[in-house]
Write an enzyme that holds these catalytic residues in place. Sequence first.
Site, PDB file in Angstrom:
ATOM      1  N   GLY A 103       0.651  -1.729  -0.088  1.00  0.00           N
ATOM      2  CA  GLY A 103      -0.480  -0.187  -0.309  1.00  0.00           C
ATOM      3  C   GLY A 103       1.139   0.773  -0.485  1.00  0.00           C
ATOM      4  O   GLY A 103       0.583   1.900   0.240  1.00  0.00           O
ATOM      5  N   GLU A 115       4.885  -6.938   1.821  1.00  0.00           N
ATOM      6  CA  GLU A 115       5.030  -7.465   0.050  1.00  0.00           C
ATOM      7  C   GLU A 115       5.026  -6.052  -0.388  1.00  0.00           C
ATOM      8  O   GLU A 115       4.191  -6.292  -1.150  1.00  0.00           O
ATOM      9  CB  GLU A 115       3.649  -8.663   0.023  1.00  0.00           C
ATOM     10  CG  GLU A 115       2.550  -8.485   0.827  1.00  0.00           C
ATOM     11  CD  GLU A 115       2.170  -9.276   0.561  1.00  0.00           C
ATOM     12  OE1 GLU A 115       2.326 -10.485   0.907  1.00  0.00           O
ATOM     13  OE2 GLU A 115       0.928  -9.164  -0.107  1.00  0.00           O
ATOM     14  N   PRO A 116       6.176  -5.370  -0.768  1.00  0.00           N
ATOM     15  CA  PRO A 116       5.455  -4.008  -1.300  1.00  0.00           C
ATOM     16  C   PRO A 116       6.156  -4.649  -2.678  1.00  0.00           C
ATOM     17  O   PRO A 116       7.261  -5.145  -3.135  1.00  0.00           O
ATOM     18  CB  PRO A 116       6.714  -3.124  -1.028  1.00  0.00           C
ATOM     19  CG  PRO A 116       7.606  -3.835  -0.430  1.00  0.00           C
ATOM     20  CD  PRO A 116       7.165  -5.338   0.127  1.00  0.00           C
ATOM     21  N   GLY A 117       5.564  -4.209  -4.202  1.00  0.00           N
ATOM     22  CA  GLY A 117       5.880  -3.709  -5.750  1.00  0.00           C
ATOM     23  C   GLY A 117       6.837  -2.954  -5.681  1.00  0.00           C
ATOM     24  O   GLY A 117       7.663  -2.859  -6.225  1.00  0.00           O
ATOM     25  N   TYR A 121      -5.153   3.032 -15.940  1.00  0.00           N
ATOM     26  CA  TYR A 121      -5.241   3.511 -14.503  1.00  0.00           C
ATOM     27  C   TYR A 121      -5.020   4.682 -15.226  1.00  0.00           C
ATOM     28  O   TYR A 121      -5.525   4.918 -13.646  1.00  0.00           O
ATOM     29  CB  TYR A 121      -4.127   2.875 -13.857  1.00  0.00           C
ATOM     30  CG  TYR A 121      -4.342   1.194 -13.547  1.00  0.00           C
ATOM     31  CD1 TYR A 121      -5.098   1.019 -13.335  1.00  0.00           C
ATOM     32  CD2 TYR A 121      -2.358   0.813 -13.744  1.00  0.00           C
ATOM     33  CE1 TYR A 121      -5.053  -0.581 -12.782  1.00  0.00           C
ATOM     34  CE2 TYR A 121      -2.555  -0.467 -13.736  1.00  0.00           C
ATOM     35  CZ  TYR A 121      -4.144  -1.386 -13.304  1.00  0.00           C
ATOM     36  OH  TYR A 121      -3.519  -2.472 -13.018  1.00  0.00           O
ATOM     37  N   CYS A 175      -2.830   0.990 -33.523  1.00  0.00           N
ATOM     38  CA  CYS A 175      -4.357   1.056 -33.725  1.00  0.00           C
ATOM     39  C   CYS A 175      -5.059   1.606 -32.825  1.00  0.00           C
ATOM     40  O   CYS A 175      -6.663   0.473 -33.171  1.00  0.00           O
ATOM     41  CB  CYS A 175      -4.400   0.948 -35.403  1.00  0.00           C
ATOM     42  SG  CYS A 175      -3.146   1.097 -36.825  1.00  0.00           S
ATOM     43  N   GLU A 176      -4.794   2.013 -32.104  1.00  0.00           N
ATOM     44  CA  GLU A 176      -6.623   2.617 -31.384  1.00  0.00           C
ATOM     45  C   GLU A 176      -5.861   3.674 -30.490  1.00  0.00           C
ATOM     46  O   GLU A 176      -4.869   3.886 -30.650  1.00  0.00           O
ATOM     47  CB  GLU A 176      -6.309   1.158 -30.927  1.00  0.00           C
ATOM     48  CG  GLU A 176      -7.389   1.411 -29.437  1.00  0.00           C
ATOM     49  CD  GLU A 176      -7.836  -0.747 -29.050  1.00  0.00           C
ATOM     50  OE1 GLU A 176      -8.367  -0.611 -28.034  1.00  0.00           O
ATOM     51  OE2 GLU A 176      -7.522  -1.137 -30.049  1.00  0.00           O
TER      52      GLU A 176
END
Length: 401
Positions: free
Chosen positions: A218, A259-261, A302, A328-329
């Site tokens: 977090g 458990e940080p990423g 996000y 192509c989007e």
Amino acid sequence: METKTLLKIANAYESPIYVYDAHKIETQYKRLTAAFNKVKQIKINYAVKALSNISVLKFIKSLGAGLDTVSIQEVKLGLTAGFTPKDIIFTPNGVAFEEIETAAKLGVQINIDNLDILEQFGSKYPKIPVCIRINPHVMAGGNTNISVGHIDSKFGISIHQIPHILRIVDNTAMTINGIHMHTGSDILDIDVFLYASEILFDTAKHFSDLEFIDFGSGFKVPYKTGDIATNIEEFGDKLTKRFKIFCKNYGKELTLAFEPGKFLVSEAGYFLARVNAIKQTTSTVFAQVDSGFNHFIRPMLYGAQHEITNISNPNGKQRFYSVVGYICETDTFANNKRINEITEGDILAFRNAGAYCFTMSSNYNSRYRPAEVLWYKDKAHLIRKRETFEDLLANQIEISL
Ligand SMILES: *Cc1c(COP(=O)(O)O)cnc(C)c1O
């Protein structure tokens, strides 16, 4: 990392490319452990899903960390990187029972977040201790994509189901050796985290064989100027005090786990892409890079704002650009951003590209996934080759028609 170094790497290994600064990962790891240096036993389990390159995992192992994994493949990557099973915790959600069994047989710590699975596992393997993932129903941050502790979340076992957990534990005679929560990715407020921790402590009291309490992650890192980062030192101080009181009352020194990423690897990463074209329209100037959400999806998925600098012209005068890709989007990285004047061929560096960037990349539009470089001990180490046309076809089966 220095602009010059990044530019050299882009020229040597071509673009698009991910570059990770090992030193920054180490600094973040040390900052976190230092904040908790008054706790007798602290364990940092790095969340593999943020960035799972085997060389990065090996580097993180050398720092003394363990791993947090969410799939059997991540468990196997960890074992391949040299982690011992006891340094790996497996925290799956919604996986088949067989996958949990496989992980248990490999000897990794199992973390269960479902009553039904808990009962099945306890009945079949009463001798294997497991950790329980609790949902404390704390709403972290404002973006529901990255808030996983609230009432409608699919993660964890609700705190209101503790009586049922206790019944299962009693019926099966299984051992609960850890209590866990992971409330979401963006905790802005230390008090919110501490509030959730109180719920975890309350839960932990019910179990007599605990070895650790895992507070998940977090930790927030700054993405753009003005962003708030978690004040780790203040947080460390407050949680340490509270944890010590808990251990005293519990009558045993437990391990405090995280458990940080993102916290460990986000700021260590740079994504480098080359500008293919400048395109002026009636409303804006587009800088189009040789990439798109196939390589780097956080801005589109996000709404994440990653700082962009023109490392080919770091001192040029600033102008406004919309940075987009070649897919192509719609693939807008940034709208109306002030960037040092861009000419075709310039290399743009996207910051905070260590976490959830390469690991979310794909082959959409039949493009190759980028190469990865680890900047370690003042040297660039290629840790993943750019894909080739053969890779695109590797698993495809051409039938005769
Ligand atoms: C993704 C994840 C993490 C890491 O979250 P960050 O926001 O990257 O620190 C930790 N624990 C679990 C169970 C996760 O799924």
